[in-house]
Design a protein around this motif. Structure first.
Motif, mmCIF file in Angstrom:
data_model
loop_
_atom_site.group_PDB
_atom_site.id
_atom_site.type_symbol
_atom_site.label_atom_id
_atom_site.label_comp_id
_atom_site.label_asym_id
_atom_site.label_seq_id
_atom_site.Cartn_x
_atom_site.Cartn_y
_atom_site.Cartn_z
ATOM 1 N N ALA A 1 0.816 -1.213 0.000
ATOM 2 C CA ALA A 1 0.000 0.000 0.000
ATOM 3 C C ALA A 1 0.851 1.266 0.000
ATOM 4 N N VAL A 2 2.128 1.134 0.305
ATOM 5 C CA VAL A 2 3.012 2.293 0.441
ATOM 6 C C VAL A 2 3.589 2.667 -0.919
ATOM 7 N N ASN A 3 3.398 3.912 -1.321
ATOM 8 C CA ASN A 3 3.985 4.347 -2.592
ATOM 9 C C ASN A 3 5.107 5.351 -2.401
ATOM 10 N N SER A 4 5.362 5.763 -1.143
ATOM 11 C CA SER A 4 6.403 6.764 -0.913
ATOM 12 C C SER A 4 6.844 6.741 0.540
ATOM 13 N N ALA A 5 8.069 7.231 0.753
ATOM 14 C CA ALA A 5 8.623 7.291 2.106
ATOM 15 C C ALA A 5 9.466 8.543 2.243
ATOM 16 N N LEU A 6 9.310 9.216 3.357
ATOM 17 C CA LEU A 6 10.087 10.406 3.686
ATOM 18 C C LEU A 6 10.797 10.155 5.005
ATOM 19 N N ALA A 7 12.117 10.177 4.977
ATOM 20 C CA ALA A 7 12.929 9.946 6.169
ATOM 21 C C ALA A 7 13.671 11.228 6.515
ATOM 22 N N MET A 8 13.374 11.784 7.676
ATOM 23 C CA MET A 8 14.021 13.012 8.128
ATOM 24 C C MET A 8 15.028 12.673 9.221
ATOM 25 N N ALA A 9 16.273 13.084 8.987
ATOM 26 C CA ALA A 9 17.363 12.817 9.930
ATOM 27 C C ALA A 9 17.347 11.370 10.390
ATOM 28 N N PRO A 10 17.293 10.406 9.454
ATOM 29 C CA PRO A 10 17.121 9.015 9.868
ATOM 30 C C PRO A 10 18.305 8.481 10.652
ATOM 31 N N TRP A 11 17.980 7.707 11.671
ATOM 32 C CA TRP A 11 19.013 6.988 12.431
ATOM 33 C C TRP A 11 19.333 5.703 11.680
ATOM 34 N N LEU A 12 20.592 5.567 11.272
ATOM 35 C CA LEU A 12 21.015 4.421 10.479
ATOM 36 C C LEU A 12 22.307 3.852 11.040
ATOM 37 N N THR A 13 22.599 2.631 10.664
ATOM 38 C CA THR A 13 23.890 2.031 10.966
ATOM 39 C C THR A 13 24.590 1.709 9.646
ATOM 40 N N GLU A 14 25.873 1.549 9.707
ATOM 41 C CA GLU A 14 26.682 1.438 8.500
ATOM 42 C C GLU A 14 26.301 0.239 7.648
ATOM 43 N N GLY A 15 25.771 0.505 6.438
ATOM 44 C CA GLY A 15 25.598 -0.513 5.408
ATOM 45 C C GLY A 15 24.654 -1.646 5.716
ATOM 46 N N THR A 16 23.761 -1.487 6.711
ATOM 47 C CA THR A 16 22.928 -2.623 7.109
ATOM 48 C C THR A 16 21.494 -2.560 6.580
ATOM 49 N N GLU A 17 21.073 -1.420 6.071
ATOM 50 C CA GLU A 17 19.686 -1.284 5.657
ATOM 51 C C GLU A 17 19.448 -1.855 4.262
ATOM 52 N N PRO A 18 18.410 -2.673 4.072
ATOM 53 C CA PRO A 18 18.066 -3.153 2.732
ATOM 54 C C PRO A 18 17.504 -2.004 1.898
ATOM 55 N N VAL A 19 17.663 -2.090 0.582
ATOM 56 C CA VAL A 19 17.155 -1.029 -0.299
ATOM 57 C C VAL A 19 16.353 -1.568 -1.486
ATOM 58 N N LYS A 20 16.475 -2.848 -1.791
ATOM 59 C CA LYS A 20 15.811 -3.373 -2.988
ATOM 60 C C LYS A 20 14.302 -3.220 -2.928
#
Length: 248
Positions: free
Chosen positions: A126-145
Motif C-alpha cells: 500500500a506504500v507508494n512513498s517514504a520520507l525519512a528526516m534525519a534518519p538513524w542508520l547504521t553502517e551498510g545494514t539497511e536493505p534497499v531493494k
C-alpha cells in the motif's frame, strides 16, 4: 523459576488528523512515525506522540483539498531493539489503513528512528512513498531493494550530532541504484531536530507528499533532485525560503 516475558501491547493508530473543509472521502494517508531509542521495551511516552501533532496538522492543512488523512503511529515499544519493532509497527499500520480506507496510497514519514522505520516499512504494497528526516542508520545494514517503485526522499541537517548525515547519503547512494526515484536534501547548518529551517522542511515535506500521493507536480527543486544523477540529486541543498513560491 524464570518469569515468562509478557507479550507486547498492540501498536495503535492515533485519531485521524483532518481539517475543517477537508474532502469528505479520504484519498491518501500519511503515517507519521516518531523518533525513539536504540534499545527499550518500555512503552513510548505520550510526549513522543504529542510532539508529532503540530506536524500532522500542517500536513493535513496542506492536503485538505486532496482528501489527505494523517495518523500518528503509536508504537508498541519506544526502542528499535533487535527485531526492528517500529518497522513492524509501520507495516501493521499500513495494513490498518487498507482495512479502514481501502485501496488508497500511503506515505510513511518518520524522524530519527522513525525515519529508519519509514524506509524499512516502505516495501508494504500500500506504500507508494517514504520520507525519512534525519534518519538513524547504521553502517551498510539497511536493505534497499524493496524501495523499487516507491518515491523516496531523505532530508538531513548537515550539523546533526545525533544521527550521521553521511550514513544517510551512503544509503541514498545504494537506494538510487535500486530505485531512480530517490533523492536527498541537505539542510545546511541545521541539527537533528531541523528547527532552524523548520518552515522550509515543512514545505518540502508537504510538496513531496502531495506529489507522491496525489500525482501533483513537484516543486522544481524536488523534480530536479529526482532527475539529477548522484551526487547532485543526493546532496541537494534546501534553499532558504523554499515554499514561498513553490511552482515558480
Amino acid at each position: 523459576m524464570a518469569q515468562r516475558a509478557l507479550p507486547l501491547p498492540a501498536a495503535r493508530l492515533g485519531r485521524a488528523v483532518l481539517t475543517a473543509g477537508a474532502a469528505p472521502e479520504v484519498s491518501g494517508v500519511v503515517l507519521l512515525l516518531p523518533d525513539g531509542e536504540t534499545d527499550s521495551r518500555r512503552r513510548p511516552s505520550t510526549f513522543s506522540y504529542a510532539a508529532q501533532l503540530p506536524f500532522a496538522r500542517t500536513l493535513a492543512r496542506a492536503g485538505q483539498d486532496d482528501g489527505l488523512a494523517v495518523h500518528v503511529v503509536r508504537y508498541r515499544t519506544r526502542g528499535w531493539n533487535t527485531d526492528a519493532d517500529p518497522a513492524a509497527d509501520a507495516h501493521w499500520a499500513a495494513d490498518e489503513v487498507v482495512r479502514r480506507y481501502g485501496d488508497i496510497p500511503v506515505c510513511l514519514v518518520g524522524h530519527g528512528m522513525g525515519g529508519r522505520a519509514a524506509l524499512r516499512g516502505a516495501g508494504h504494497t500500500a506504500v507508494n512513498s517514504a520520507l525519512a528526516m534525519a534518519p538513524w542508520l547504521t553502517e551498510g545494514t539497511e536493505p534497499v531493494k524493496h524501495l523499487a517503485g516507491r518515491r523516496v526522499l531523505i532530508v538531513h541537517g548537515t550539523n546533526d550530532a545525533r544521527t550521521d548525515p553521511e550514513l544517510s547519503y551512503r544509503l541514498a547512494e545504494r537506494a538510487k541504484k535500486a530505485n531512480r526515484d530517490t533523492c536527498r536534501f541537505e539542510v545546511h547548518s541545521d541539527g537533528h531536530a531541523l528547527r532552524q529551517h523548520r518552515s522550509e522542511v515543512m514545505a518540502l515535506a508537504s510538496d513531496f507528499i502531495r506529489g507522491s500521493l496525489f500525482a501533483r507536480s513537484y516543486a522544481r527543486p524536488v523534480a530536479d533532485a529526482f532527475a539529477a544523477p548522484p551526487p547532485l540529486g543526493l546532496r541537494m541543498p534546501l534553499a532558504a525560503g523554499f515554499g514561498r513560491s513553490l511552482r515558480h
